[in-house]
Design a protein around this motif. Structure first.
Motif, PDB file in Angstrom:
ATOM      1  N   GLY A  56       0.839  -1.211   0.000  1.00 41.33           N
ATOM      2  CA  GLY A  56       0.000   0.000   0.000  1.00 41.33           C
ATOM      3  C   GLY A  56       0.859   1.239   0.000  1.00 41.33           C
ATOM      4  N   GLY A  58       0.750   3.928  -1.722  1.00 41.00           N
ATOM      5  CA  GLY A  58       0.064   5.217  -1.887  1.00 41.00           C
ATOM      6  C   GLY A  58       0.800   6.099  -2.880  1.00 41.00           C
ATOM      7  N   GLU A  79       0.525  -2.130  -4.601  1.00 40.77           N
ATOM      8  CA  GLU A  79      -0.567  -1.165  -4.407  1.00 40.77           C
ATOM      9  C   GLU A  79      -1.754  -1.602  -5.246  1.00 40.77           C
ATOM     10  OE1 GLU A  79      -1.232   1.904  -2.590  1.00 40.77           O
ATOM     11  OE2 GLU A  79      -3.076   1.419  -3.644  1.00 40.77           O
ATOM     12  N   ARG A  80      -2.939  -1.613  -4.616  1.00 46.05           N
ATOM     13  CA  ARG A  80      -4.107  -2.104  -5.349  1.00 46.05           C
ATOM     14  C   ARG A  80      -4.748  -1.012  -6.217  1.00 46.05           C
ATOM     15  NH1 ARG A  80      -9.161  -1.350  -3.952  1.00 46.05           N
ATOM     16  NH2 ARG A  80      -9.750  -3.387  -4.718  1.00 46.05           N
ATOM     17  N   TYR A  84      -2.935   5.318  -7.659  1.00 45.41           N
ATOM     18  CA  TYR A  84      -1.707   5.566  -6.905  1.00 45.41           C
ATOM     19  C   TYR A  84      -0.480   4.984  -7.585  1.00 45.41           C
ATOM     20  CZ  TYR A  84      -4.544   7.552  -3.254  1.00 45.41           C
ATOM     21  OH  TYR A  84      -5.400   8.365  -2.578  1.00 45.41           O
ATOM     22  N   THR A 116      -1.536  -4.656  -7.685  1.00 39.25           N
ATOM     23  CA  THR A 116      -2.399  -5.794  -7.364  1.00 39.25           C
ATOM     24  C   THR A 116      -2.814  -5.735  -5.899  1.00 39.25           C
ATOM     25  OG1 THR A 116      -2.711  -8.152  -7.751  1.00 39.25           O
ATOM     26  CG2 THR A 116      -0.687  -7.545  -6.647  1.00 39.25           C
ATOM     27  N   ASP A 117      -3.612  -6.683  -5.490  1.00 37.37           N
ATOM     28  CA  ASP A 117      -3.984  -6.816  -4.089  1.00 37.37           C
ATOM     29  C   ASP A 117      -2.847  -7.525  -3.342  1.00 37.37           C
ATOM     30  OD1 ASP A 117      -6.221  -7.025  -1.959  1.00 37.37           O
ATOM     31  OD2 ASP A 117      -5.346  -9.020  -2.084  1.00 37.37           O
ATOM     32  N   ALA A 118      -2.473  -6.996  -2.196  1.00 42.69           N
ATOM     33  CA  ALA A 118      -1.316  -7.523  -1.473  1.00 42.69           C
ATOM     34  C   ALA A 118      -1.498  -8.979  -1.062  1.00 42.69           C
ATOM     35  CB  ALA A 118      -1.040  -6.665  -0.252  1.00 42.69           C
ATOM     36  N   TYR A 137       2.539   0.885   6.039  1.00 36.01           N
ATOM     37  CA  TYR A 137       2.330   2.171   6.674  1.00 36.01           C
ATOM     38  C   TYR A 137       0.921   2.701   6.411  1.00 36.01           C
ATOM     39  CZ  TYR A 137       7.369   1.718   7.131  1.00 36.01           C
ATOM     40  OH  TYR A 137       8.621   1.246   7.420  1.00 36.01           O
ATOM     41  N   PHE A 138       0.194   2.910   7.493  1.00 32.97           N
ATOM     42  CA  PHE A 138      -1.178   3.412   7.437  1.00 32.97           C
ATOM     43  C   PHE A 138      -2.075   2.508   6.591  1.00 32.97           C
ATOM     44  CE2 PHE A 138       1.751   6.679   8.541  1.00 32.97           C
ATOM     45  CZ  PHE A 138       1.180   7.221   9.674  1.00 32.97           C
ATOM     46  N   ASP A 140      -5.310   0.689   5.397  1.00 29.82           N
ATOM     47  CA  ASP A 140      -6.696   1.190   5.483  1.00 29.82           C
ATOM     48  C   ASP A 140      -7.398   0.593   6.698  1.00 29.82           C
ATOM     49  OD1 ASP A 140      -6.539   2.758   3.224  1.00 29.82           O
ATOM     50  OD2 ASP A 140      -7.198   1.156   1.873  1.00 29.82           O
ATOM     51  N   ILE A 152      -6.735  -5.685   6.186  1.00 34.44           N
ATOM     52  CA  ILE A 152      -5.792  -6.690   5.684  1.00 34.44           C
ATOM     53  C   ILE A 152      -5.272  -7.603   6.799  1.00 34.44           C
ATOM     54  CG2 ILE A 152      -3.666  -5.273   5.752  1.00 34.44           C
ATOM     55  CD1 ILE A 152      -3.270  -6.461   2.821  1.00 34.44           C
ATOM     56  N   THR A 211       6.019   9.033   5.120  1.00 35.28           N
ATOM     57  CA  THR A 211       5.069   8.738   4.041  1.00 35.28           C
ATOM     58  C   THR A 211       4.100   9.928   3.949  1.00 35.28           C
ATOM     59  OG1 THR A 211       3.327   7.716   5.379  1.00 35.28           O
ATOM     60  CG2 THR A 211       5.162   6.294   4.708  1.00 35.28           C
ATOM     61  N   HIS A 212       3.302   9.921   2.899  1.00 37.38           N
ATOM     62  CA  HIS A 212       2.335  11.001   2.710  1.00 37.38           C
ATOM     63  C   HIS A 212       1.394  11.120   3.912  1.00 37.38           C
ATOM     64  CE1 HIS A 212      -0.531  13.601   0.723  1.00 37.38           C
ATOM     65  NE2 HIS A 212      -1.494  12.762   1.061  1.00 37.38           N
ATOM     66  N   TYR A 213       0.852   9.989   4.348  1.00 37.64           N
ATOM     67  CA  TYR A 213      -0.098  10.020   5.471  1.00 37.64           C
ATOM     68  C   TYR A 213       0.583  10.388   6.772  1.00 37.64           C
ATOM     69  CZ  TYR A 213      -4.330   8.596   3.113  1.00 37.64           C
ATOM     70  OH  TYR A 213      -5.439   8.585   2.319  1.00 37.64           O
TER      71      TYR A 213
HETATM   72  C1  LIG Z   1      -4.147   5.009   3.884  1.00 36.77           C
HETATM   73  S1  LIG Z   1      -3.230   4.694   2.455  1.00 36.77           S
HETATM   74  C2  LIG Z   1      -1.544   4.786   3.001  1.00 36.77           C
HETATM   75  C3  LIG Z   1      -0.580   5.083   1.872  1.00 36.77           C
HETATM   76  C4  LIG Z   1       0.898   5.176   2.274  1.00 36.77           C
HETATM   77  N1  LIG Z   1       1.363   3.949   2.856  1.00 36.77           N
HETATM   78  C5  LIG Z   1       1.128   6.319   3.217  1.00 36.77           C
HETATM   79  O1  LIG Z   1       1.443   6.071   4.391  1.00 36.77           O
HETATM   80  O2  LIG Z   1       1.031   7.477   2.775  1.00 36.77           O
HETATM   81  C6  LIG Z   1      -3.449   2.940   2.251  1.00 36.77           C
HETATM   82  C7  LIG Z   1      -2.976   2.477   0.899  1.00 36.77           C
HETATM   83  O3  LIG Z   1      -3.016   1.048   0.860  1.00 36.77           O
HETATM   84  C8  LIG Z   1      -3.571   0.645  -0.374  1.00 36.77           C
HETATM   85  N2  LIG Z   1      -4.150  -0.684  -0.135  1.00 36.77           N
HETATM   86  C9  LIG Z   1      -5.207  -0.971   0.671  1.00 36.77           C
HETATM   87  N3  LIG Z   1      -5.463  -2.283   0.689  1.00 36.77           N
HETATM   88  C10 LIG Z   1      -4.526  -2.853  -0.125  1.00 36.77           C
HETATM   89  C11 LIG Z   1      -4.289  -4.186  -0.531  1.00 36.77           C
HETATM   90  N4  LIG Z   1      -5.046  -5.175  -0.088  1.00 36.77           N
HETATM   91  N5  LIG Z   1      -3.268  -4.414  -1.381  1.00 36.77           N
HETATM   92  C12 LIG Z   1      -2.499  -3.390  -1.827  1.00 36.77           C
HETATM   93  N6  LIG Z   1      -2.698  -2.107  -1.489  1.00 36.77           N
HETATM   94  C13 LIG Z   1      -3.687  -1.842  -0.648  1.00 36.77           C
HETATM   95  C14 LIG Z   1      -4.595   1.712  -0.702  1.00 36.77           C
HETATM   96  O4  LIG Z   1      -4.940   1.748  -2.069  1.00 36.77           O
HETATM   97  C15 LIG Z   1      -3.850   2.968  -0.241  1.00 36.77           C
HETATM   98  O5  LIG Z   1      -3.036   3.489  -1.257  1.00 36.77           O
END
Ligand SMILES: C[S@@+](CC[C@H](N)C(=O)[O-])C[C@H]1O[C@@H](n2cnc3c(N)ncnc32)[C@H](O)[C@@H]1O
Length: 232
Positions: A56, A58, A79-80, A84, A116-118, A137-138, A140, A152, A211-213
């Motif tokens: 993820g 982002g 990253e799904r 992003y 893809t999905d992690a 990091y962060f 969802d 996750i 990270t951005h968040y």
């Molecule tokens: C809240 S953002 C955090 C982004 C970055 N890590 C940061 O700290 O700025 C969560 C990111 O995880 C990605 N994400 C969520 N579930 C995922 C999954 N199952 N596989 C891959 N990416 C995923 C989302 O698309 C999003 O970009």
């Protein structure tokens, strides 16, 4: 508790059907379905350097700075969200242009972006004990009750894949979140995995790369919860 995703759900379908792996430097994009599983890291990167995976990523801030700082570490970002992946590709492209990075210099040849999905990626494509570190990091938090099943860290397959794929010699899992309740849940779920043990959270390397968040939430004054695990 097993809350495995159903890959025919719309939520996953769109992501896994369009899975791709992107080479930042050569700009080659290959459908993941054409890549033999599990992936041979040495064939992918052309070296035997340790592999770290960010889940993820982002907007890709951590991935860019860390991969630039550590040319002898290979980084895979998963990253799904296509949006992003594009934002992050642009970030690397702009950096390459702005700093006049020579594409033959080796800089960023240690990075691959995987759209893809992690869970899908870890359970199918990542070899056993082949990851030196995971950065999550962060993640969802899916705060609405009916959506929490998407967290996750609730997915038992994902947790097992995390532990099996971490290198038994010092493989680490770095986690940060602003969500107190999810942070507690993550720790409870990871406590159930005997091969992982929490170590000093201050051990996170590159903690100056925000990270951005992280940047956003620190500016808002929110507390950030951090934990580091090591594979025993
Ligand atoms: C809240 S953002 C955090 C982004 C970055 N890590 C940061 O700290 O700025 C969560 C990111 O995880 C990605 N994400 C969520 N579930 C995922 C999954 N199952 N596989 C891959 N990416 C995923 C989302 O698309 C999003 O970009």
């Amino acid at each position: 508790m097993r809350e495995n995703p159903n890959y025919t759900d719309l939520y996953y379908q769109n992501t896994t059907a369009h899975s791709q792996i992107v080479d930042i430097i050569t700009e080659h994009t290959v459908p993941l379905s054409e890549v033999a599983a599990p992936i041979d890291w040495e064939a992918l990167f052309g070296n035997t350097h340790p592999v770290e995976i960010e889940i993820g990523f982002g907007k890709g801030r951590f991935l860019l700075e860390a991969s630039k700082r550590h040319p002898k570490v290979n980084y895979i970002g998963v990253e799904r969200a296509q949006k992003y992946v594009e934002v992050t590709r642009d970030r690397f492209e702009k950096h390459i242009r702005h700093f006049g990075v020579d594409r033959r210099s080796g800089t960023f040849s240690n990075v691959r972006l995987v759209r893809t999905d992690a869970n899908y990626f870890l359970t199918r494509y990542v070899p056993e004990m082949a990851v030196q570190a995971y950065h999550i990091y962060f993640p969802d938090p899916w705060p609405r009750k009916r959506q929490r099943k998407r967290r996750i860290f609730r997915n038992q397959d994902f947790l097992e894949a995390l532990t099996h794929t971490l290198n038994s010699e010092g493989g680490r899992l770095y986690i940060m979140t602003d969500h107190k309740e999810y942070f507690q849940e993550i720790q409870e779920r990871l406590a159930g995995l005997s091969v992982l043990r929490p170590v000093d959270a201050g051990l996170r390397p590159d903690s100056d790369i925000a990270t951005h968040y992280e940047t956003k939430y620190v500016l808002e004054g929110r507390p950030i919860y951090r934990v580091v695990y090591e594979r025993a």
